[in-house]
Design a protein around this motif. Structure first.
Motif, PDB file in Angstrom:
ATOM      1  N   TRP A   1       0.876  -1.261  -0.026  1.00 31.25           N
ATOM      2  CA  TRP A   1      -0.079   0.016   0.071  1.00 31.25           C
ATOM      3  C   TRP A   1       0.932   1.225  -0.220  1.00 31.25           C
ATOM      4  O   TRP A   1       0.385   2.285  -0.725  1.00 31.25           O
ATOM      5  CB  TRP A   1      -0.962   0.059   1.092  1.00 31.25           C
ATOM      6  N   GLN A   2       2.120   1.119   0.793  1.00 25.27           N
ATOM      7  CA  GLN A   2       3.067   2.348   0.840  1.00 25.27           C
ATOM      8  C   GLN A   2       3.461   2.742  -0.540  1.00 25.27           C
ATOM      9  O   GLN A   2       3.882   3.834  -0.545  1.00 25.27           O
ATOM     10  CB  GLN A   2       4.183   1.919   1.509  1.00 25.27           C
TER      11      GLN A   2
ATOM     12  N   GLN B   1      -7.973 -12.481   3.620  1.00 28.97           N
ATOM     13  CA  GLN B   1      -7.029 -11.397   4.370  1.00 28.97           C
ATOM     14  C   GLN B   1      -7.768 -10.868   5.450  1.00 28.97           C
ATOM     15  O   GLN B   1      -8.896 -10.258   4.915  1.00 28.97           O
ATOM     16  CB  GLN B   1      -6.527 -10.508   3.207  1.00 28.97           C
TER      17      GLN B   1
ATOM     18  N   VAL C   1      -2.117  -5.379   8.266  1.00 32.87           N
ATOM     19  CA  VAL C   1      -2.139  -4.419   9.550  1.00 32.87           C
ATOM     20  C   VAL C   1      -1.564  -4.999  10.564  1.00 32.87           C
ATOM     21  O   VAL C   1      -1.964  -4.637  11.834  1.00 32.87           O
ATOM     22  CB  VAL C   1      -3.434  -3.848   9.660  1.00 32.87           C
TER      23      VAL C   1
ATOM     24  N   SER D   1       5.380  -0.670  16.477  1.00 34.96           N
ATOM     25  CA  SER D   1       6.850  -0.388  16.626  1.00 34.96           C
ATOM     26  C   SER D   1       7.278   0.225  17.674  1.00 34.96           C
ATOM     27  O   SER D   1       8.483   0.309  18.039  1.00 34.96           O
ATOM     28  CB  SER D   1       7.238   0.496  15.252  1.00 34.96           C
TER      29      SER D   1
ATOM     30  N   ARG E   1       7.272   3.590  18.000  1.00 33.58           N
ATOM     31  CA  ARG E   1       7.948   4.681  17.642  1.00 33.58           C
ATOM     32  C   ARG E   1       7.144   5.990  17.823  1.00 33.58           C
ATOM     33  O   ARG E   1       7.746   7.172  17.864  1.00 33.58           O
ATOM     34  CB  ARG E   1       8.453   4.617  16.263  1.00 33.58           C
ATOM     35  N   TYR E   2       6.034   5.887  18.095  1.00 34.28           N
ATOM     36  CA  TYR E   2       5.242   7.221  17.992  1.00 34.28           C
ATOM     37  C   TYR E   2       4.720   7.642  19.369  1.00 34.28           C
ATOM     38  O   TYR E   2       4.830   6.769  20.243  1.00 34.28           O
ATOM     39  CB  TYR E   2       3.841   6.888  17.082  1.00 34.28           C
TER      40      TYR E   2
ATOM     41  N   PHE F   1       1.632  13.130  11.105  1.00 33.74           N
ATOM     42  CA  PHE F   1       1.728  12.258   9.787  1.00 33.74           C
ATOM     43  C   PHE F   1       1.445  13.296   8.839  1.00 33.74           C
ATOM     44  O   PHE F   1       0.821  14.200   9.039  1.00 33.74           O
ATOM     45  CB  PHE F   1       0.819  11.185   9.746  1.00 33.74           C
TER      46      PHE F   1
ATOM     47  N   GLY G   1       3.344  -3.753   6.115  1.00 30.11           N
ATOM     48  CA  GLY G   1       3.735  -2.591   4.871  1.00 30.11           C
ATOM     49  C   GLY G   1       5.075  -2.022   5.394  1.00 30.11           C
ATOM     50  O   GLY G   1       5.200  -1.596   6.398  1.00 30.11           O
ATOM     51  N   ALA G   2       6.076  -1.935   4.250  1.00 28.09           N
ATOM     52  CA  ALA G   2       7.197  -1.373   4.600  1.00 28.09           C
ATOM     53  C   ALA G   2       7.368   0.242   3.974  1.00 28.09           C
ATOM     54  O   ALA G   2       7.039   0.049   2.779  1.00 28.09           O
ATOM     55  CB  ALA G   2       8.234  -2.355   4.476  1.00 28.09           C
TER      56      ALA G   2
HETATM   57  N1  LIG Z   1      -8.351  -3.473   2.936  1.00 27.10           N
HETATM   58  C1  LIG Z   1      -7.366  -4.336   2.714  1.00 27.10           C
HETATM   59  O1  LIG Z   1      -7.225  -5.314   1.986  1.00 27.10           O
HETATM   60  C2  LIG Z   1      -5.823  -3.651   3.299  1.00 27.10           C
HETATM   61  C3  LIG Z   1      -5.958  -2.504   4.170  1.00 27.10           C
HETATM   62  C4  LIG Z   1      -4.939  -2.062   4.548  1.00 27.10           C
HETATM   63  C5  LIG Z   1      -3.761  -2.888   4.407  1.00 27.10           C
HETATM   64  N2  LIG Z   1      -3.619  -3.841   3.310  1.00 27.10           N
HETATM   65  C6  LIG Z   1      -2.334  -4.529   2.849  1.00 27.10           C
HETATM   66  O2  LIG Z   1      -1.580  -4.806   4.371  1.00 27.10           O
HETATM   67  C7  LIG Z   1      -0.487  -4.209   4.240  1.00 27.10           C
HETATM   68  C8  LIG Z   1       0.080  -4.072   5.658  1.00 27.10           C
HETATM   69  O3  LIG Z   1      -0.815  -3.241   6.370  1.00 27.10           O
HETATM   70  P1  LIG Z   1      -0.416  -1.447   6.593  1.00 27.10           P
HETATM   71  O4  LIG Z   1       0.634  -1.288   5.941  1.00 27.10           O
HETATM   72  O5  LIG Z   1      -1.586  -0.862   6.562  1.00 27.10           O
HETATM   73  O6  LIG Z   1       0.006  -1.760   8.330  1.00 27.10           O
HETATM   74  P2  LIG Z   1       1.188  -2.334   9.100  1.00 27.10           P
HETATM   75  O7  LIG Z   1       1.946  -3.119   8.297  1.00 27.10           O
HETATM   76  O8  LIG Z   1       0.252  -2.464  10.468  1.00 27.10           O
HETATM   77  O9  LIG Z   1       2.058  -0.951   9.280  1.00 27.10           O
HETATM   78  C9  LIG Z   1       2.897  -0.493   8.190  1.00 27.10           C
HETATM   79  C10 LIG Z   1       3.646   0.638   8.847  1.00 27.10           C
HETATM   80  O10 LIG Z   1       4.399   0.324  10.023  1.00 27.10           O
HETATM   81  C11 LIG Z   1       5.675   0.789   9.944  1.00 27.10           C
HETATM   82  N3  LIG Z   1       6.697  -0.296  10.001  1.00 27.10           N
HETATM   83  C12 LIG Z   1       6.880  -1.292   9.152  1.00 27.10           C
HETATM   84  N4  LIG Z   1       8.112  -1.981   9.406  1.00 27.10           N
HETATM   85  C13 LIG Z   1       8.672  -1.475  10.322  1.00 27.10           C
HETATM   86  C14 LIG Z   1       9.818  -1.774  11.004  1.00 27.10           C
HETATM   87  N5  LIG Z   1      10.458  -2.692  10.769  1.00 27.10           N
HETATM   88  N6  LIG Z   1      10.076  -0.945  12.150  1.00 27.10           N
HETATM   89  C15 LIG Z   1       9.360   0.406  12.363  1.00 27.10           C
HETATM   90  N7  LIG Z   1       8.216   0.543  11.786  1.00 27.10           N
HETATM   91  C16 LIG Z   1       7.821  -0.244  10.700  1.00 27.10           C
HETATM   92  C17 LIG Z   1       5.968   1.696   8.962  1.00 27.10           C
HETATM   93  O11 LIG Z   1       5.099   3.020   9.577  1.00 27.10           O
HETATM   94  P3  LIG Z   1       6.063   4.413   8.938  1.00 27.10           P
HETATM   95  O12 LIG Z   1       5.177   4.808   7.721  1.00 27.10           O
HETATM   96  O13 LIG Z   1       5.555   5.366  10.150  1.00 27.10           O
HETATM   97  O14 LIG Z   1       7.531   4.159   8.779  1.00 27.10           O
HETATM   98  C18 LIG Z   1       4.730   1.255   8.066  1.00 27.10           C
HETATM   99  O15 LIG Z   1       4.385   2.545   7.253  1.00 27.10           O
HETATM  100  C19 LIG Z   1      -0.492  -3.016   3.500  1.00 27.10           C
HETATM  101  O16 LIG Z   1       0.751  -2.475   2.737  1.00 27.10           O
HETATM  102  C20 LIG Z   1      -1.387  -3.530   2.251  1.00 27.10           C
HETATM  103  O17 LIG Z   1      -0.760  -4.368   1.341  1.00 27.10           O
HETATM  104  C21 LIG Z   1      -4.894  -4.276   2.885  1.00 27.10           C
END
Ligand SMILES: NC(=O)c1ccc[n+]([C@@H]2O[C@H](COP(=O)([O-])OP(=O)(O)OC[C@H]3O[C@@H](n4cnc5c(N)ncnc54)[C@H](OP(=O)(O)O)[C@@H]3O)[C@@H](O)[C@H]2O)c1
Length: 331
Positions: A21-22, A172, A201, A209, A211-212, A218, A288-289
């Motif tokens: 998503w990033q 998912q 998520v 993390s 960190r916040y 944001f 998500g990274a």
């Molecule tokens: N409806 C859906 O189907 C749906 C909805 C949401 C997500 N998704 C999928 O799920 C994936 C994951 O969810 P998400 O990205 O929303 O949430 P997440 O994985 O819970 O959080 C991602 C955020 O966590 C931080 N992060 C990631 N790795 C880290 C690390 N090693 N150390 C410190 N901080 C770290 C980053 O924050 P910072 O940006 O602050 O650095 C990153 O933007 C998405 O990318 C997407 O592919 C699908």
């Protein structure tokens, strides 16, 4: 990296995958060079599962992945899961077979392939999941060679159970230390039915993390700003539906527990991921990274030693005291 069977699809997925998503613009801008470097790092770390959607950056995420993956040797190619359905207003009548085919043509073009590995309905209205016509259309898309497998990304446990019953090969869903309800019925049902579970998520949008702080801000284009009240999409997708200040305080306690009980040297984000990989029924976790460092740290979480029972008990207690009342009966 440990590889697990993706339900009954016959495909395998690394226990830690990557969410992209990033690469869209809901989190700020990741340039294509950085996206490719991040994906290269993931592949080098043993990641074989990449999640995207047609709506992330309105196709930008899919295109970045397509240009990366299509330059790889066959043996290195990860499994790419995409999603469809969120580029239109969320009304059941917009989910027609004609629309499915148009969305599918666009994703195949973006990803540069004839057949998509997996297409997931992208959190559609419940009526769409309940309608047999939805699943019949997906079956025909498999028969025509447009997709290999189909599944559903869902908001609630009830939707997950419904989609499994209708024949989704994968679900998912959000699972993390602040979202435990799917452990009760969804994971056992997935094991019974041979359904692959893709966990999104997993870091509660980065909260886990640690960190916040209450003062962290944001970017304006980041959903953690503009969807904090759920006005753009389901509030459960942003910080896992936990009010921000509550989440920050709970994450601070989680960080302290990591120092007390966690594997030495492991960061809270890694421990949060490891906890999910230990749950029976989970196939792959897709953090998500935003950059290569985060992606590499996330992949490395797979190799951490198992978390202890005392740690798990403390984490369950944290959830019960601080989080449960905000989320448990909602999703
Ligand atoms: N409806 C859906 O189907 C749906 C909805 C949401 C997500 N998704 C999928 O799920 C994936 C994951 O969810 P998400 O990205 O929303 O949430 P997440 O994985 O819970 O959080 C991602 C955020 O966590 C931080 N992060 C990631 N790795 C880290 C690390 N090693 N150390 C410190 N901080 C770290 C980053 O924050 P910072 O940006 O602050 O650095 C990153 O933007 C998405 O990318 C997407 O592919 C699908």
């Amino acid at each position: 990296m440990e590889q697990r069977a993706l339900g009954r699809t016959g495909a395998r997925a690394s226990v830690i995958g990557v969410g992209t998503w990033q690469f869209g613009t809901d989190w700020g801008d990741v340039p294509i060079e950085d996206a490719h470097a991040l994906l290269r790092g993931c592949v080098d770390s043993g990641v074989t599962f990449v999640d995207t959607a047609d709506v992330y950056g309105d196709g930008r995420s899919e295109r970045f992945i397509g240009s990366f993956v299509n330059a790889l040797d066959e043996a290195e190619r990860p499994f790419v899961a995409t999603k469809m359905g969120r580029r239109v207003e969320q009304r059941p009548e917009n989910y027609t077979e004609e629309a499915f085919l148009a969305w599918n043509d666009r994703s195949r073009e973006n990803l540069g392939v004839d057949t998509l590995d997996l297409v997931q309905l992208h959190c559609p209205p419940t009526e769409v999941l309940a309608d047999p016509a939805t699943w019949d259309a997906l079956d025909r898309m498999v028969d025509e060679g447009r997709i290999r497998h189909y599944g559903a990304s869902v908001e609630t446990c009830e939707q997950a159970l419904l989609a499994m019953e209708r024949g989704a090969s994968t679900i998912q869903i959000i699972i993390n230390l602040f979202r435990r309800k799917p452990l009760e019925e969804v994971l056992p049902a997935a094991i019974d039915r041979g359904v692959g579970i893709i966990v999104r998520v997993p870091l509660a949008s980065g909260l886990l993390s640690g960190r916040y702080t209450r003062d962290t801000s944001f970017a304006a284009c980041d959903h953690r700003t503009y969807n904090r009240d759920g006005s753009a999409f389901d509030i459960g997708e942003t910080f896992s539906g936990v009010p921000y200040e509550v989440g920050v305080d709970a994450a601070a306690e989680f960080t302290r527990l990591c120092a007390e009980f966690g594997p030495e040297g492991a960061a809270p984000a890694q421990i949060a991921l490891k906890w999910i990989t230990q749950l029976d029924g989970v196939t792959t976790v897709i953090p998500g990274a935003r950059n290569l460092e985060q992606a590499a740290a996330n992949a490395a979480a797979a190799a951490l030693p198992p978390l202890s029972d005392d740690f798990e008990a403390a984490l369950a207690d944290l959830y019960d005291r601080r989080i449960r009342a905000h989320v448990h009966d909602r999703w």
